[in-house]
Scaffold this active site. Structure first.
Site, PDB file in Angstrom:
ATOM      1  N   LYS A   1     -18.383  54.361  34.191  1.00  0.00           N
ATOM      2  CA  LYS A   1     -18.759  55.071  35.416  1.00  0.00           C
ATOM      3  C   LYS A   1     -17.929  56.344  35.629  1.00  0.00           C
ATOM      4  O   LYS A   1     -18.485  57.395  35.958  1.00  0.00           O
ATOM      5  CB  LYS A   1     -18.579  54.113  36.598  1.00  0.00           C
ATOM      6  CG  LYS A   1     -18.815  54.724  37.957  1.00  0.00           C
ATOM      7  CD  LYS A   1     -18.890  53.643  39.025  1.00  0.00           C
ATOM      8  CE  LYS A   1     -17.593  52.872  39.160  1.00  0.00           C
ATOM      9  NZ  LYS A   1     -16.654  53.439  40.120  1.00  0.00           N
TER      10      LYS A   1
ATOM     11  N   ARG B   1     -18.589  50.855  50.062  1.00  0.00           N
ATOM     12  CA  ARG B   1     -18.459  49.539  49.434  1.00  0.00           C
ATOM     13  C   ARG B   1     -18.856  48.410  50.348  1.00  0.00           C
ATOM     14  O   ARG B   1     -18.892  47.252  49.918  1.00  0.00           O
ATOM     15  CB  ARG B   1     -17.004  49.296  49.055  1.00  0.00           C
ATOM     16  CG  ARG B   1     -16.671  49.941  47.775  1.00  0.00           C
ATOM     17  CD  ARG B   1     -15.375  49.440  47.245  1.00  0.00           C
ATOM     18  NE  ARG B   1     -14.965  50.430  46.280  1.00  0.00           N
ATOM     19  CZ  ARG B   1     -14.043  50.277  45.377  1.00  0.00           C
ATOM     20  NH1 ARG B   1     -13.372  49.161  45.329  1.00  0.00           N
ATOM     21  NH2 ARG B   1     -13.766  51.219  44.547  1.00  0.00           N
TER      22      ARG B   1
ATOM     23  N   ARG C   1     -10.576  46.617  25.440  1.00  0.00           N
ATOM     24  CA  ARG C   1      -9.695  47.524  26.173  1.00  0.00           C
ATOM     25  C   ARG C   1      -8.373  46.817  26.507  1.00  0.00           C
ATOM     26  O   ARG C   1      -7.292  47.399  26.387  1.00  0.00           O
ATOM     27  CB  ARG C   1     -10.390  47.973  27.461  1.00  0.00           C
ATOM     28  CG  ARG C   1      -9.635  49.060  28.190  1.00  0.00           C
ATOM     29  CD  ARG C   1     -10.117  49.221  29.618  1.00  0.00           C
ATOM     30  NE  ARG C   1     -11.412  49.871  29.719  1.00  0.00           N
ATOM     31  CZ  ARG C   1     -12.043  50.056  30.888  1.00  0.00           C
ATOM     32  NH1 ARG C   1     -11.520  49.615  32.025  1.00  0.00           N
ATOM     33  NH2 ARG C   1     -13.213  50.650  30.927  1.00  0.00           N
TER      34      ARG C   1
ATOM     35  N   ARG D   1      -2.965  44.319  27.805  1.00  0.00           N
ATOM     36  CA  ARG D   1      -3.048  43.559  29.073  1.00  0.00           C
ATOM     37  C   ARG D   1      -3.381  42.100  28.749  1.00  0.00           C
ATOM     38  O   ARG D   1      -4.555  41.698  28.749  1.00  0.00           O
ATOM     39  CB  ARG D   1      -4.159  44.121  29.965  1.00  0.00           C
ATOM     40  CG  ARG D   1      -3.943  45.545  30.382  1.00  0.00           C
ATOM     41  CD  ARG D   1      -4.913  45.863  31.510  1.00  0.00           C
ATOM     42  NE  ARG D   1      -5.397  47.229  31.432  1.00  0.00           N
ATOM     43  CZ  ARG D   1      -6.442  47.678  32.114  1.00  0.00           C
ATOM     44  NH1 ARG D   1      -7.138  46.879  32.903  1.00  0.00           N
ATOM     45  NH2 ARG D   1      -6.811  48.925  32.013  1.00  0.00           N
TER      46      ARG D   1
ATOM     47  N   ARG E   1     -13.921  39.070  37.522  1.00  0.00           N
ATOM     48  CA  ARG E   1     -13.941  40.425  38.088  1.00  0.00           C
ATOM     49  C   ARG E   1     -15.375  40.953  38.163  1.00  0.00           C
ATOM     50  O   ARG E   1     -15.766  41.601  39.134  1.00  0.00           O
ATOM     51  CB  ARG E   1     -13.071  41.349  37.235  1.00  0.00           C
ATOM     52  CG  ARG E   1     -12.583  42.559  38.010  1.00  0.00           C
ATOM     53  CD  ARG E   1     -11.746  43.491  37.157  1.00  0.00           C
ATOM     54  NE  ARG E   1     -10.614  42.851  36.538  1.00  0.00           N
ATOM     55  CZ  ARG E   1     -10.124  43.171  35.328  1.00  0.00           C
ATOM     56  NH1 ARG E   1     -10.694  44.109  34.617  1.00  0.00           N
ATOM     57  NH2 ARG E   1      -9.085  42.547  34.832  1.00  0.00           N
TER      58      ARG E   1
HETATM   59  P1  ADP Z   1     -11.207  49.525  41.217  1.00  0.00           P
HETATM   60  O1  ADP Z   1      -9.766  49.393  40.859  1.00  0.00           O
HETATM   61  O2  ADP Z   1     -11.844  48.289  41.769  1.00  0.00           O
HETATM   62  O3  ADP Z   1     -12.042  50.254  40.220  1.00  0.00           O
HETATM   63  P2  ADP Z   1     -10.974  51.963  42.813  1.00  0.00           P
HETATM   64  O4  ADP Z   1     -10.192  52.648  41.760  1.00  0.00           O
HETATM   65  O5  ADP Z   1     -12.266  52.542  43.222  1.00  0.00           O
HETATM   66  O6  ADP Z   1     -11.213  50.422  42.511  1.00  0.00           O
HETATM   67  O7  ADP Z   1     -10.071  51.807  44.129  1.00  0.00           O
HETATM   68  C1  ADP Z   1      -8.762  51.301  44.089  1.00  0.00           C
HETATM   69  C2  ADP Z   1      -8.405  50.652  45.428  1.00  0.00           C
HETATM   70  O8  ADP Z   1      -8.562  51.599  46.496  1.00  0.00           O
HETATM   71  C3  ADP Z   1      -9.297  49.482  45.828  1.00  0.00           C
HETATM   72  O9  ADP Z   1      -8.871  48.279  45.272  1.00  0.00           O
HETATM   73  C4  ADP Z   1      -9.178  49.486  47.339  1.00  0.00           C
HETATM   74  O10 ADP Z   1      -7.982  48.890  47.776  1.00  0.00           O
HETATM   75  C5  ADP Z   1      -9.117  50.967  47.648  1.00  0.00           C
HETATM   76  N1  ADP Z   1     -10.482  51.502  47.916  1.00  0.00           N
HETATM   77  C6  ADP Z   1     -11.167  52.388  47.151  1.00  0.00           C
HETATM   78  N2  ADP Z   1     -12.375  52.665  47.695  1.00  0.00           N
HETATM   79  C7  ADP Z   1     -12.455  51.925  48.841  1.00  0.00           C
HETATM   80  C8  ADP Z   1     -13.448  51.742  49.839  1.00  0.00           C
HETATM   81  N3  ADP Z   1     -14.622  52.364  49.791  1.00  0.00           N
HETATM   82  N4  ADP Z   1     -13.166  50.888  50.864  1.00  0.00           N
HETATM   83  C9  ADP Z   1     -12.001  50.256  50.947  1.00  0.00           C
HETATM   84  N5  ADP Z   1     -11.031  50.359  50.031  1.00  0.00           N
HETATM   85  C10 ADP Z   1     -11.240  51.182  48.983  1.00  0.00           C
END
Ligand code: ADP
Length: 189
Positions: A15, A90, A129, A135, A146
């Site tokens: 993505k 989300r 990965r 990891r 997950r």
């Molecule tokens: P992931 O690690 O699940 O790919 P992201 O990199 O998009 O997630 O986001 C990292 C963290 O930032 C999430 O685990 C969450 O704590 C916070 N976060 C990101 N986007 C949102 C959102 N739309 N609403 C609430 N928290 C968010």
């Protein structure tokens, strides 16, 4: 051509890579809430200090914090030609909030890109990965969990946009260029 976009996709679907390619191709800005939070955590801004409490536990940052951050970002000048939101909304509450922000500007979303991928293939990719990055705790069970959390969490958001006919489902498996071309085609359709 479509300009105000969301992208949704499971871990391992590529993505982030596709988001970068699409925004470059369309000349719109990429807005990743995860990236914005991480940058703020690194800089230890008030927003970062607040967000870190939740992120460290693997929880969502509260909607009040996330929503106002996105609202501020969408008010900036560089967004006027369009945007690709990644990682937001989300929750259904965030969907409604975004509706309100766009409505106030007289704007609409053009499309929601939903990257899909065969689950066994995703598991294979994520295991590889994990091995490369050392990891060890990313076992097949953890990865499958997950993926199921992802499905659960995105189901309502995707359903809301599906009802509006905005969802463009694109198979995320294949060569990078091939997937980018599929997304561009889906946006033109
Ligand atoms: P992931 O690690 O699940 O790919 P992201 O990199 O998009 O997630 O986001 C990292 C963290 O930032 C999430 O685990 C969450 O704590 C916070 N976060 C990101 N986007 C949102 C959102 N739309 N609403 C609430 N928290 C968010």
């Amino acid at each position: 051509m479509t300009k105000r976009l969301l992208i949704v996709g499971p871990p391992g679907s590529g993505k982030g890579t596709q988001a970068a390619r699409i925004t470059e191709g369309l000349g719109v800005v990429a807005i990743s809430t995860g990236d914005i939070f991480r940058a703020n955590v690194k800089e230890m801004t008030p927003l970062g200090i607040e967000a870190k409490k939740y992120m460290d536990r693997g929880d969502y940052v509260p909607d009040s914090v996330t929503n106002s951050m996105v609202e501020d970002r969408l008010a900036q000048d560089d967004v006027k030609d369009g945007f690709l939101l990644d990682g937001y909304p989300r929750t259904v509450a965030q969907v409604e909030f975004l509706d309100g922000v766009l409505k106030a500007k007289g704007q609409d979303l053009d499309a929601v890109i939903l990257l899909t991928a065969d689950e066994d293939e995703l598991v294979k990719r994520l295991l590889k990965r994990a091995e490369i990055e050392g990891r060890d705790d990313d076992t097949e069970d953890v990865i499958r969990h997950r993926l199921s959390v992802y499905k659960e969490q995105t189901a309502d958001v995707v359903a809301a946009y599906r009802d509006r006919g905005l969802v463009r489902e694109v198979d995320g498996l294949g060569e990078l260029d091939e997937v980018t071309a599929r997304i561009m085609d889906a946006l033109k359709a």
